[in-house]
Design a protein around this motif. Structure first.
Motif, PDB file in Angstrom:
ATOM      1  N   ALA A   1       0.832  -1.210   0.000  1.00 50.44           N
ATOM      2  CA  ALA A   1       0.000   0.000   0.000  1.00 50.44           C
ATOM      3  C   ALA A   1       0.863   1.254   0.000  1.00 50.44           C
ATOM      4  CB  ALA A   1      -0.940  -0.002   1.201  1.00 50.44           C
ATOM      5  N   ALA A   2       1.923   1.257   0.817  1.00 50.27           N
ATOM      6  CA  ALA A   2       2.815   2.419   0.880  1.00 50.27           C
ATOM      7  C   ALA A   2       3.517   2.646  -0.447  1.00 50.27           C
ATOM      8  CB  ALA A   2       3.838   2.224   1.993  1.00 50.27           C
ATOM      9  N   SER A   3       3.932   1.554  -1.105  1.00 52.42           N
ATOM     10  CA  SER A   3       4.635   1.700  -2.384  1.00 52.42           C
ATOM     11  C   SER A   3       3.704   2.244  -3.469  1.00 52.42           C
ATOM     12  CB  SER A   3       5.228   0.363  -2.825  1.00 52.42           C
ATOM     13  OG  SER A   3       4.238  -0.564  -3.231  1.00 52.42           O
ATOM     14  N   LEU A   4       2.438   1.860  -3.406  1.00 55.88           N
ATOM     15  CA  LEU A   4       1.474   2.399  -4.371  1.00 55.88           C
ATOM     16  C   LEU A   4       1.276   3.893  -4.150  1.00 55.88           C
ATOM     17  CD1 LEU A   4      -1.155  -0.500  -4.360  1.00 55.88           C
ATOM     18  CD2 LEU A   4       0.419   0.078  -6.210  1.00 55.88           C
ATOM     19  N   GLU A   5       1.183   4.287  -2.884  1.00 54.79           N
ATOM     20  CA  GLU A   5       1.065   5.714  -2.565  1.00 54.79           C
ATOM     21  C   GLU A   5       2.272   6.486  -3.098  1.00 54.79           C
ATOM     22  OE1 GLU A   5      -1.285   7.496  -1.239  1.00 54.79           O
ATOM     23  OE2 GLU A   5      -2.605   6.163  -0.082  1.00 54.79           O
ATOM     24  N   GLU A   6       3.459   5.933  -2.900  1.00 54.12           N
ATOM     25  CA  GLU A   6       4.672   6.596  -3.384  1.00 54.12           C
ATOM     26  C   GLU A   6       4.675   6.715  -4.904  1.00 54.12           C
ATOM     27  OE1 GLU A   6       7.957   4.381  -1.862  1.00 54.12           O
ATOM     28  OE2 GLU A   6       7.532   4.878   0.246  1.00 54.12           O
ATOM     29  N   ALA A   7       4.016   5.770  -5.573  1.00 54.58           N
ATOM     30  CA  ALA A   7       3.946   5.803  -7.035  1.00 54.58           C
ATOM     31  C   ALA A   7       2.814   6.683  -7.544  1.00 54.58           C
ATOM     32  CB  ALA A   7       3.780   4.383  -7.578  1.00 54.58           C
ATOM     33  N   GLY A   8       2.079   7.312  -6.621  1.00 54.56           N
ATOM     34  CA  GLY A   8       1.019   8.231  -7.026  1.00 54.56           C
ATOM     35  C   GLY A   8      -0.353   7.621  -7.142  1.00 54.56           C
ATOM     36  N   VAL A   9      -0.557   6.440  -6.551  1.00 51.65           N
ATOM     37  CA  VAL A   9      -1.860   5.762  -6.589  1.00 51.65           C
ATOM     38  C   VAL A   9      -2.353   5.586  -5.157  1.00 51.65           C
ATOM     39  CG1 VAL A   9      -3.062   3.611  -7.128  1.00 51.65           C
ATOM     40  CG2 VAL A   9      -1.402   4.557  -8.756  1.00 51.65           C
ATOM     41  N   SER A  10      -3.543   6.086  -4.855  1.00 49.03           N
ATOM     42  CA  SER A  10      -4.152   5.878  -3.535  1.00 49.03           C
ATOM     43  C   SER A  10      -4.972   4.595  -3.586  1.00 49.03           C
ATOM     44  CB  SER A  10      -5.046   7.063  -3.156  1.00 49.03           C
ATOM     45  OG  SER A  10      -4.270   8.234  -3.014  1.00 49.03           O
ATOM     46  N   PRO A  11      -4.466   3.507  -3.002  1.00 51.74           N
ATOM     47  CA  PRO A  11      -5.138   2.223  -3.179  1.00 51.74           C
ATOM     48  C   PRO A  11      -6.389   2.088  -2.326  1.00 51.74           C
ATOM     49  CG  PRO A  11      -3.284   1.958  -1.716  1.00 51.74           C
ATOM     50  CD  PRO A  11      -3.236   3.385  -2.203  1.00 51.74           C
ATOM     51  N   LEU A  12      -7.300   1.283  -2.806  1.00 48.72           N
ATOM     52  CA  LEU A  12      -8.396   0.790  -1.989  1.00 48.72           C
ATOM     53  C   LEU A  12      -7.776  -0.220  -1.031  1.00 48.72           C
ATOM     54  CD1 LEU A  12     -11.552   0.963  -1.862  1.00 48.72           C
ATOM     55  CD2 LEU A  12     -11.578  -1.074  -3.325  1.00 48.72           C
ATOM     56  N   VAL A  13      -8.119  -0.174   0.248  1.00 49.48           N
ATOM     57  CA  VAL A  13      -7.464  -1.071   1.204  1.00 49.48           C
ATOM     58  C   VAL A  13      -8.485  -1.895   1.977  1.00 49.48           C
ATOM     59  CG1 VAL A  13      -5.425   0.383   1.467  1.00 49.48           C
ATOM     60  CG2 VAL A  13      -7.371   0.688   3.013  1.00 49.48           C
ATOM     61  N   VAL A  14      -8.041  -3.091   2.389  1.00 47.22           N
ATOM     62  CA  VAL A  14      -8.802  -3.982   3.250  1.00 47.22           C
ATOM     63  C   VAL A  14      -7.855  -4.452   4.343  1.00 47.22           C
ATOM     64  CG1 VAL A  14     -10.447  -4.735   1.485  1.00 47.22           C
ATOM     65  CG2 VAL A  14      -8.257  -5.935   1.742  1.00 47.22           C
ATOM     66  N   SER A  15      -8.390  -4.966   5.446  1.00 50.41           N
ATOM     67  CA  SER A  15      -7.533  -5.326   6.578  1.00 50.41           C
ATOM     68  C   SER A  15      -6.856  -6.676   6.398  1.00 50.41           C
ATOM     69  CB  SER A  15      -8.341  -5.312   7.875  1.00 50.41           C
ATOM     70  OG  SER A  15      -9.459  -6.182   7.785  1.00 50.41           O
ATOM     71  N   THR A  16      -7.546  -7.634   5.783  1.00 51.63           N
ATOM     72  CA  THR A  16      -7.003  -8.978   5.569  1.00 51.63           C
ATOM     73  C   THR A  16      -7.531  -9.520   4.244  1.00 51.63           C
ATOM     74  OG1 THR A  16      -8.847 -10.133   6.635  1.00 51.63           O
ATOM     75  CG2 THR A  16      -7.005  -9.428   8.068  1.00 51.63           C
ATOM     76  N   PRO A  17      -6.899 -10.553   3.685  1.00 51.54           N
ATOM     77  CA  PRO A  17      -7.434 -11.160   2.463  1.00 51.54           C
ATOM     78  C   PRO A  17      -8.857 -11.682   2.632  1.00 51.54           C
ATOM     79  CG  PRO A  17      -5.157 -11.827   2.760  1.00 51.54           C
ATOM     80  CD  PRO A  17      -5.556 -11.092   4.012  1.00 51.54           C
ATOM     81  N   SER A  18      -9.175 -12.252   3.795  1.00 52.49           N
ATOM     82  CA  SER A  18     -10.543 -12.748   4.004  1.00 52.49           C
ATOM     83  C   SER A  18     -11.539 -11.599   4.067  1.00 52.49           C
ATOM     84  CB  SER A  18     -10.617 -13.596   5.280  1.00 52.49           C
ATOM     85  OG  SER A  18     -10.206 -12.842   6.410  1.00 52.49           O
ATOM     86  N   ARG A  19     -11.105 -10.459   4.632  1.00 55.82           N
ATOM     87  CA  ARG A  19     -11.978  -9.284   4.669  1.00 55.82           C
ATOM     88  C   ARG A  19     -12.252  -8.761   3.264  1.00 55.82           C
ATOM     89  NH1 ARG A  19     -15.053  -8.137   9.149  1.00 55.82           N
ATOM     90  NH2 ARG A  19     -13.869  -8.690  11.029  1.00 55.82           N
ATOM     91  N   ALA A  20     -11.309  -8.983   2.362  1.00 56.07           N
ATOM     92  CA  ALA A  20     -11.526  -8.554   0.971  1.00 56.07           C
ATOM     93  C   ALA A  20     -12.719  -9.284   0.365  1.00 56.07           C
ATOM     94  CB  ALA A  20     -10.272  -8.808   0.143  1.00 56.07           C
ATOM     95  N   LEU A  21     -12.850 -10.571   0.698  1.00 55.46           N
ATOM     96  CA  LEU A  21     -14.005 -11.327   0.191  1.00 55.46           C
ATOM     97  C   LEU A  21     -15.310 -10.787   0.761  1.00 55.46           C
ATOM     98  CD1 LEU A  21     -12.523 -14.932   0.440  1.00 55.46           C
ATOM     99  CD2 LEU A  21     -12.865 -13.579  -1.638  1.00 55.46           C
ATOM    100  N   LEU A  22     -15.284 -10.352   2.030  1.00 57.80           N
ATOM    101  CA  LEU A  22     -16.488  -9.778   2.635  1.00 57.80           C
ATOM    102  C   LEU A  22     -16.791  -8.387   2.085  1.00 57.80           C
ATOM    103  CD1 LEU A  22     -15.885 -10.821   6.366  1.00 57.80           C
ATOM    104  CD2 LEU A  22     -17.372 -11.926   4.675  1.00 57.80           C
TER     105      LEU A  22
END
Length: 373
Positions: free
Chosen positions: A46-67
């Motif tokens: 997530a931090a590397s995406l921010e540094e590259a100029g992209v504000s990522p959508l974030v989730v807390s865990t992979p299982s939370r992504a499914l929810l």
């Protein structure tokens, strides 16, 4: 079509796989694509995406992504994103679900690791059945992919990774380069031999240290200094117990004065300027990004004769040695230590090969052609 893509990487690790999305983002933008990201909150990805100029959508865990699939689908719809690109096999569960719920999404997956076991059970047939194209990063990994994945050969494409060669062009003055060599512990007149990479057994640092010991015993006339480059902690992607074992072995072999552990460095292209030889003894590299980085820097490279590395190095651009043979590594390093002209010729040929076959621009062009269908 919409020139937008979401890269999905739900990992808390930090290696080549995790670095990939942010590494290609500037070139994606240059070629007219709008990149988006999905990552774990407070992760290095997530931090590397921010540094590259992209504000990522974030989730807390992979299982939370499914929810959170409804929220992710809403994000894709609101931003008119029709292309997904996954980088971990575990993330394909989410990617395939999104592609199932929203027909028309194009789903891509890069196998960065090189699969080692079959994945043809009903779940994997469903998940990989949603994949538009699977990218293998070398011929070696493509052969494994053909055997392991429930996909026809036409949907598995070899796509070599690429780098920006300009980033590895020399920039340091002679004085600055000499100062950096001193910082790395290299005595004046010594040949600096570096090994960059994460500290894990598969990267071959242990074999390399044994090779240096043999080199010291068999050729006491040679002046050299070893440089181990890489993070030393778990947070930097390394195996701390392995690091401790390496330090103990270095001490036992009496190599402490001839070997420097640099720790994590963000200035690898500049470190290459201070090195004379670069070694990559990884046992089963799926590609060998460090190899092409060192080649782009014009360095003579000794690589393991296994995995994908032989696809990158030949007799005109470097040397190969068996990954479990310290004597072979000692011999290859000795050849390069004694012959500065050979090092120069190999480095120049290596640099030309990178500019011809392994640029980031060419990699992203091929990638976006696939995205666009």
């Amino acid at each position: 079509m919409s020139h937008k893509v979401m890269h999905i990487c739900l990992s808390r690790g930090w290696g080549g796989l995790e670095m990939y999305p942010s590494r290609i983002i500037p070139e994606l933008k240059r070629q007219g694509w709008e990149p988006h990201g999905l990552a774990l909150a407070d992760s290095r990805v997530a931090a590397s995406l921010e540094e590259a100029g992209v504000s990522p959508l974030v989730v807390s865990t992979p299982s939370r992504a499914l929810l959170a699939v409804a929220r992710i689908l809403a994000y894709l719809k609101s931003h008119d994103i029709r292309v997904l690109h996954c980088h971990k096999s575990g993330d394909l569960r989410l990617g395939a679900l999104l592609a199932t719920l929203r027909p028309g999404l194009r789903l891509f997956y890069t196998d960065h690791m090189g699969v080692t076991r079959p994945k043809k059970d009903p779940y994997h047939r469903w998940a990989y059945g949603r994949v538009t194209r699977l990218f293998a990063i070398s011929d070696a990994t493509r052969q494994r992919n053909l055997a392991a994945f429930p996909l026809p050969a036409a949907r598995i494409r070899r796509l070599y990774l690429g780098i920006d060669p300009a980033a590895y062009a020399p920039r340091l003055s002679r004085e600055a380069c000499e100062a950096l060599r001193r910082e790395l512990g290299t005595p004046e007149g010594a040949v600096a031999i570096g090994l960059p990479g994460r500290f894990t057994p598969g990267k071959g640092q242990a074999v390399w240290i044994e090779a240096l010991s043999r080199l010291a015993e068999s050729r006491p006339d040679l002046c050299w200094h070893g440089v181990l480059i890489g993070g030393l902690t778990a947070g930097e992607g390394s195996n701390e117990a392995y690091v401790a074992a390496l330090r103990e072995r270095v001490a036992a072999l009496g190599l402490e004065s001839r070997l420097t552990f640099t720790g994590f460095r963000r200035d690898l292209p500049r470190l290459f300027e201070a090195l004379d030889v670069v070694c990559v003894p990884s046992r089963n590299e799926a590609f060998g990004l460090t190899v092409i980085e060192a080649m782009a820097a014009g360095k003579a490279v000794v690589g393991a004769d296994s995995g994908a590395i032989p696809e990158l190095i030949d007799a005109g651009t470097g040397r190969l040695a068996a990954p479990e043979a310290p004597a072979a590594w000692a011999e290859a390093m000795a050849e390069l230590i004694v012959d500065a002209d050979l090092r120069r010729r190999l480095g120049e040929s290596a640099r030309r090969r990178i500019r011809r076959d392994f640029t980031l621009a060419a990699h992203v062009t091929a990638l976006t052609e696939e995205y666009g269908g």
